[in-house]
Design a protein around this motif. Structure first.
Motif, PDB file in Angstrom:
ATOM      1  N   VAL A  61     118.446 -34.907 -35.450  1.00 12.83           N
ATOM      2  CA  VAL A  61     118.323 -35.362 -34.069  1.00 12.83           C
ATOM      3  C   VAL A  61     119.642 -35.063 -33.374  1.00 12.83           C
ATOM      4  CG1 VAL A  61     117.801 -37.305 -32.572  1.00 12.83           C
ATOM      5  CG2 VAL A  61     116.770 -37.188 -34.850  1.00 12.83           C
ATOM      6  N   PHE A  62     119.595 -34.336 -32.260  1.00 12.64           N
ATOM      7  CA  PHE A  62     120.851 -33.922 -31.638  1.00 12.64           C
ATOM      8  C   PHE A  62     120.817 -34.110 -30.126  1.00 12.64           C
ATOM      9  CE2 PHE A  62     118.426 -30.196 -30.728  1.00 12.64           C
ATOM     10  CZ  PHE A  62     119.110 -29.410 -29.801  1.00 12.64           C
ATOM     11  N   ASP A  63     122.011 -34.090 -29.565  1.00 10.92           N
ATOM     12  CA  ASP A  63     122.172 -34.252 -28.118  1.00 10.92           C
ATOM     13  C   ASP A  63     123.384 -33.425 -27.694  1.00 10.92           C
ATOM     14  OD1 ASP A  63     121.474 -36.048 -25.596  1.00 10.92           O
ATOM     15  OD2 ASP A  63     123.656 -36.020 -25.762  1.00 10.92           O
ATOM     16  N   ILE A  64     123.341 -32.944 -26.462  1.00 12.88           N
ATOM     17  CA  ILE A  64     124.482 -32.220 -25.911  1.00 12.88           C
ATOM     18  C   ILE A  64     124.895 -32.846 -24.580  1.00 12.88           C
ATOM     19  CG2 ILE A  64     123.941 -30.038 -27.044  1.00 12.88           C
ATOM     20  CD1 ILE A  64     122.690 -29.076 -24.423  1.00 12.88           C
ATOM     21  N   GLU A  65     126.177 -32.765 -24.302  1.00 17.08           N
ATOM     22  CA  GLU A  65     126.689 -33.098 -22.968  1.00 17.08           C
ATOM     23  C   GLU A  65     127.093 -31.783 -22.303  1.00 17.08           C
ATOM     24  OE1 GLU A  65     126.453 -36.052 -21.644  1.00 17.08           O
ATOM     25  OE2 GLU A  65     125.693 -36.878 -23.534  1.00 17.08           O
ATOM     26  N   THR A  66     126.785 -31.636 -21.035  1.00 17.77           N
ATOM     27  CA  THR A  66     126.988 -30.364 -20.340  1.00 17.77           C
ATOM     28  C   THR A  66     127.608 -30.592 -18.968  1.00 17.77           C
ATOM     29  OG1 THR A  66     124.771 -30.422 -19.349  1.00 17.77           O
ATOM     30  CG2 THR A  66     124.974 -29.394 -21.519  1.00 17.77           C
ATOM     31  N   THR A  67     128.038 -29.493 -18.351  1.00 18.36           N
ATOM     32  CA  THR A  67     128.629 -29.581 -17.012  1.00 18.36           C
ATOM     33  C   THR A  67     127.567 -29.623 -15.910  1.00 18.36           C
ATOM     34  OG1 THR A  67     128.798 -27.161 -16.849  1.00 18.36           O
ATOM     35  CG2 THR A  67     130.706 -28.351 -17.747  1.00 18.36           C
ATOM     36  N   GLY A  68     126.322 -29.422 -16.280  1.00 13.62           N
ATOM     37  CA  GLY A  68     125.233 -29.427 -15.301  1.00 13.62           C
ATOM     38  C   GLY A  68     123.919 -29.170 -16.004  1.00 13.62           C
ATOM     39  N   PHE A  69     122.918 -28.732 -15.264  1.00 16.49           N
ATOM     40  CA  PHE A  69     121.577 -28.594 -15.824  1.00 16.49           C
ATOM     41  C   PHE A  69     121.117 -27.149 -15.984  1.00 16.49           C
ATOM     42  CE2 PHE A  69     121.635 -32.724 -13.654  1.00 16.49           C
ATOM     43  CZ  PHE A  69     121.246 -33.555 -14.693  1.00 16.49           C
ATOM     44  N   PHE A  70     121.920 -26.184 -15.538  1.00 16.67           N
ATOM     45  CA  PHE A  70     121.429 -24.807 -15.453  1.00 16.67           C
ATOM     46  C   PHE A  70     122.386 -23.827 -16.132  1.00 16.67           C
ATOM     47  CE2 PHE A  70     120.147 -27.172 -11.615  1.00 16.67           C
ATOM     48  CZ  PHE A  70     118.769 -27.237 -11.847  1.00 16.67           C
ATOM     49  N   PRO A  71     122.140 -23.532 -17.425  1.00 16.50           N
ATOM     50  CA  PRO A  71     123.043 -22.614 -18.136  1.00 16.50           C
ATOM     51  C   PRO A  71     123.081 -21.224 -17.523  1.00 16.50           C
ATOM     52  CG  PRO A  71     121.039 -23.018 -19.411  1.00 16.50           C
ATOM     53  CD  PRO A  71     121.042 -24.010 -18.281  1.00 16.50           C
ATOM     54  N   ASP A  72     121.963 -20.778 -16.939  1.00 20.23           N
ATOM     55  CA  ASP A  72     121.938 -19.448 -16.339  1.00 20.23           C
ATOM     56  C   ASP A  72     122.715 -19.379 -15.035  1.00 20.23           C
ATOM     57  OD1 ASP A  72     120.097 -21.109 -15.113  1.00 20.23           O
ATOM     58  OD2 ASP A  72     118.674 -19.495 -14.692  1.00 20.23           O
ATOM     59  N   GLN A  73     123.167 -20.553 -14.550  1.00 14.70           N
ATOM     60  CA  GLN A  73     124.000 -20.598 -13.346  1.00 14.70           C
ATOM     61  C   GLN A  73     125.451 -20.939 -13.683  1.00 14.70           C
ATOM     62  OE1 GLN A  73     122.239 -23.020 -10.244  1.00 14.70           O
ATOM     63  NE2 GLN A  73     120.169 -22.243 -10.667  1.00 14.70           N
ATOM     64  N   GLY A  74     125.798 -20.845 -14.956  1.00 17.05           N
ATOM     65  CA  GLY A  74     127.191 -21.038 -15.353  1.00 17.05           C
ATOM     66  C   GLY A  74     127.541 -22.392 -15.917  1.00 17.05           C
ATOM     67  N   ASN A  75     126.573 -23.301 -16.030  1.00 11.44           N
ATOM     68  CA  ASN A  75     126.865 -24.598 -16.644  1.00 11.44           C
ATOM     69  C   ASN A  75     127.056 -24.425 -18.148  1.00 11.44           C
ATOM     70  OD1 ASN A  75     124.515 -26.158 -14.398  1.00 11.44           O
ATOM     71  ND2 ASN A  75     126.726 -26.001 -14.185  1.00 11.44           N
ATOM     72  N   ASP A  76     127.974 -25.216 -18.719  1.00 13.21           N
ATOM     73  CA  ASP A  76     128.380 -25.055 -20.112  1.00 13.21           C
ATOM     74  C   ASP A  76     128.114 -26.315 -20.926  1.00 13.21           C
ATOM     75  OD1 ASP A  76     129.432 -22.450 -19.759  1.00 13.21           O
ATOM     76  OD2 ASP A  76     131.280 -23.306 -18.930  1.00 13.21           O
ATOM     77  N   ILE A  77     128.007 -26.120 -22.253  1.00 13.04           N
ATOM     78  CA  ILE A  77     127.953 -27.245 -23.184  1.00 13.04           C
ATOM     79  C   ILE A  77     129.376 -27.740 -23.416  1.00 13.04           C
ATOM     80  CG2 ILE A  77     127.257 -28.023 -25.477  1.00 13.04           C
ATOM     81  CD1 ILE A  77     125.318 -25.662 -25.591  1.00 13.04           C
ATOM     82  N   LEU A  78     129.559 -29.050 -23.312  1.00 16.42           N
ATOM     83  CA  LEU A  78     130.875 -29.660 -23.519  1.00 16.42           C
ATOM     84  C   LEU A  78     131.018 -30.306 -24.890  1.00 16.42           C
ATOM     85  CD1 LEU A  78     131.324 -31.423 -20.055  1.00 16.42           C
ATOM     86  CD2 LEU A  78     132.286 -29.221 -20.784  1.00 16.42           C
ATOM     87  N   SER A  79     129.910 -30.806 -25.433  1.00 14.83           N
ATOM     88  CA  SER A  79     129.956 -31.455 -26.738  1.00 14.83           C
ATOM     89  C   SER A  79     128.560 -31.471 -27.335  1.00 14.83           C
ATOM     90  CB  SER A  79     130.490 -32.890 -26.635  1.00 14.83           C
ATOM     91  OG  SER A  79     129.645 -33.698 -25.828  1.00 14.83           O
ATOM     92  N   ILE A  80     128.514 -31.594 -28.650  1.00  9.30           N
ATOM     93  CA  ILE A  80     127.239 -31.692 -29.361  1.00  9.30           C
ATOM     94  C   ILE A  80     127.375 -32.727 -30.464  1.00  9.30           C
ATOM     95  CG2 ILE A  80     127.853 -29.739 -30.870  1.00  9.30           C
ATOM     96  CD1 ILE A  80     124.849 -29.020 -30.895  1.00  9.30           C
ATOM     97  N   GLY A  81     126.366 -33.577 -30.578  1.00  4.08           N
ATOM     98  CA  GLY A  81     126.352 -34.601 -31.613  1.00  4.08           C
ATOM     99  C   GLY A  81     124.998 -34.610 -32.295  1.00  4.08           C
ATOM    100  N   ALA A  82     124.972 -34.961 -33.581  1.00  2.68           N
ATOM    101  CA  ALA A  82     123.719 -34.909 -34.329  1.00  2.68           C
ATOM    102  C   ALA A  82     123.764 -35.875 -35.507  1.00  2.68           C
ATOM    103  CB  ALA A  82     123.460 -33.486 -34.833  1.00  2.68           C
ATOM    104  N   ILE A  83     122.571 -36.273 -35.952  1.00  2.81           N
ATOM    105  CA  ILE A  83     122.438 -37.165 -37.100  1.00  2.81           C
ATOM    106  C   ILE A  83     121.172 -36.784 -37.854  1.00  2.81           C
ATOM    107  CG2 ILE A  83     121.252 -38.919 -35.711  1.00  2.81           C
ATOM    108  CD1 ILE A  83     122.658 -41.045 -37.490  1.00  2.81           C
ATOM    109  N   LYS A  84     121.197 -36.924 -39.177  1.00  2.00           N
ATOM    110  CA  LYS A  84     120.057 -36.550 -40.002  1.00  2.00           C
ATOM    111  C   LYS A  84     119.116 -37.730 -40.232  1.00  2.00           C
ATOM    112  CE  LYS A  84     122.190 -32.640 -42.390  1.00  2.00           C
ATOM    113  NZ  LYS A  84     122.603 -32.042 -43.685  1.00  2.00           N
ATOM    114  N   VAL A  85     117.829 -37.393 -40.296  1.00  2.00           N
ATOM    115  CA  VAL A  85     116.782 -38.378 -40.542  1.00  2.00           C
ATOM    116  C   VAL A  85     115.770 -37.747 -41.497  1.00  2.00           C
ATOM    117  CG1 VAL A  85     114.995 -39.852 -39.522  1.00  2.00           C
ATOM    118  CG2 VAL A  85     117.044 -39.287 -38.186  1.00  2.00           C
ATOM    119  N   LYS A  86     115.307 -38.511 -42.464  1.00  6.37           N
ATOM    120  CA  LYS A  86     114.198 -38.076 -43.322  1.00  6.37           C
ATOM    121  C   LYS A  86     113.095 -39.100 -43.212  1.00  6.37           C
ATOM    122  CE  LYS A  86     112.764 -36.816 -47.992  1.00  6.37           C
ATOM    123  NZ  LYS A  86     113.155 -36.671 -49.409  1.00  6.37           N
ATOM    124  N   GLY A  87     111.904 -38.648 -42.820  1.00  4.91           N
ATOM    125  CA  GLY A  87     110.836 -39.598 -42.559  1.00  4.91           C
ATOM    126  C   GLY A  87     111.272 -40.556 -41.473  1.00  4.91           C
TER     127      GLY A  87
END
Length: 243
Positions: A61-87
């Motif tokens: 399960v993961f999530d990203i924080e970004t500078t905006g909503f539109f990567p094709d308009q130049g918005n970037d990923i600032l951070s990514i976080g994730a955690i594992k789950v089984k069942g």
């Protein structure tokens, strides 16, 4: 994404990744990185995931924080976080988190929302290095995100921009489960779904914090779709097609 060849590939390349690929990542695009990711993508056989019993389904399960909503308009990923789950079991000690290098000024609303600072982002590792480490962390797990269109669009854009290869991982949207279990509920915000399920909301708009909240929701609703007769992801998609 549930595939033995991918696991073996990761083991074989693990040492090479740490020494050559990640070391060279400071320079941005790198032919070794691109070759590694293309090989990883070739090993993905997403359909195999569809028949895995939900009790045995391994997800990141993961999530990203970004500078905006539109990567094709130049918005970037600032951070990514994730955690594992089984069942339905959330593995609190199996987590991933990284900031991503960003040299430009941040809008005040992004700084206020995420709590990120320009100084810490300027010394963070480049996106190419972070994404490769994230894929290594994910290994054979299916990806899950809350209202995943945002994550999917940025991951697709980054994969092509950085590695010139398409993003082929399956991302399962938590809203699929909500729609099956509680079709009358129209919540959108993560915190509203958490409060509805008596999950304490903390570290909101922090990539790892949001990933953990989403993992708790995934666990709750996966148990409920199982009680409704869903045995695997194929059953979930079949149920959705009739809503």
């Amino acid at each position: 994404m549930g595939f033995e060849p991918l696991i073996h590939l990761m083991k074989e390349l693990h040492g090479k990744i740490n020494t050559s690929v990640f070391g060279a990542a400071q320079g941005g695009q790198n032919s070794q990185q691109a070759a590694f990711l293309r090989q990883l993508q070739r090993e993905i056989k997403a359909e195999e995931t569809m028949s895995i019993p939900l009790d045995e389904l391994k997800v990141v399960v993961f999530d990203i924080e970004t500078t905006g909503f539109f990567p094709d308009q130049g918005n970037d990923i600032l951070s990514i976080g994730a955690i594992k789950v089984k069942g339905c079991e959330v593995y609190e000690d199996e987590v991933f988190y990284s900031l991503i290098n960003h040299e430009e000024s941040l809008a005040d609303d992004i700084k206020n929302l995420t709590g990120l600072s320009e100084d810490e982002l300027k010394v963070a590792p480049p996106a190419s290095q972070v994404l490769l480490k994230f894929f290594e962390f994910a290994k054979d797990h299916t990806l899950v995100a809350h209202h995943a269109t945002h994550e999917k669009s940025f991951m697709q854009h980054a994969s092509w921009k950085l590695f010139k290869t398409p993003f082929k991982h399956r991302i399962v949207d938590t809203s699929f489960l909500y729609r099956i279990v509680e079709p009358s509920m129209k919540f959108v915000r993560l915190e509203d779904w958490c409060e509805h399920n008596q999950i304490t909301v903390k570290d909101r708009h922090h990539a790892l914090g949001d990933a953990k909240l989403t993992a708790d929701l995934w666990s709750i609703y996966l148990s409920q779709v199982k009680n409704l007769g869903c045995r695997n992801l194929r059953d979930i998609y079949e149920r959705l097609s009739h809503l």
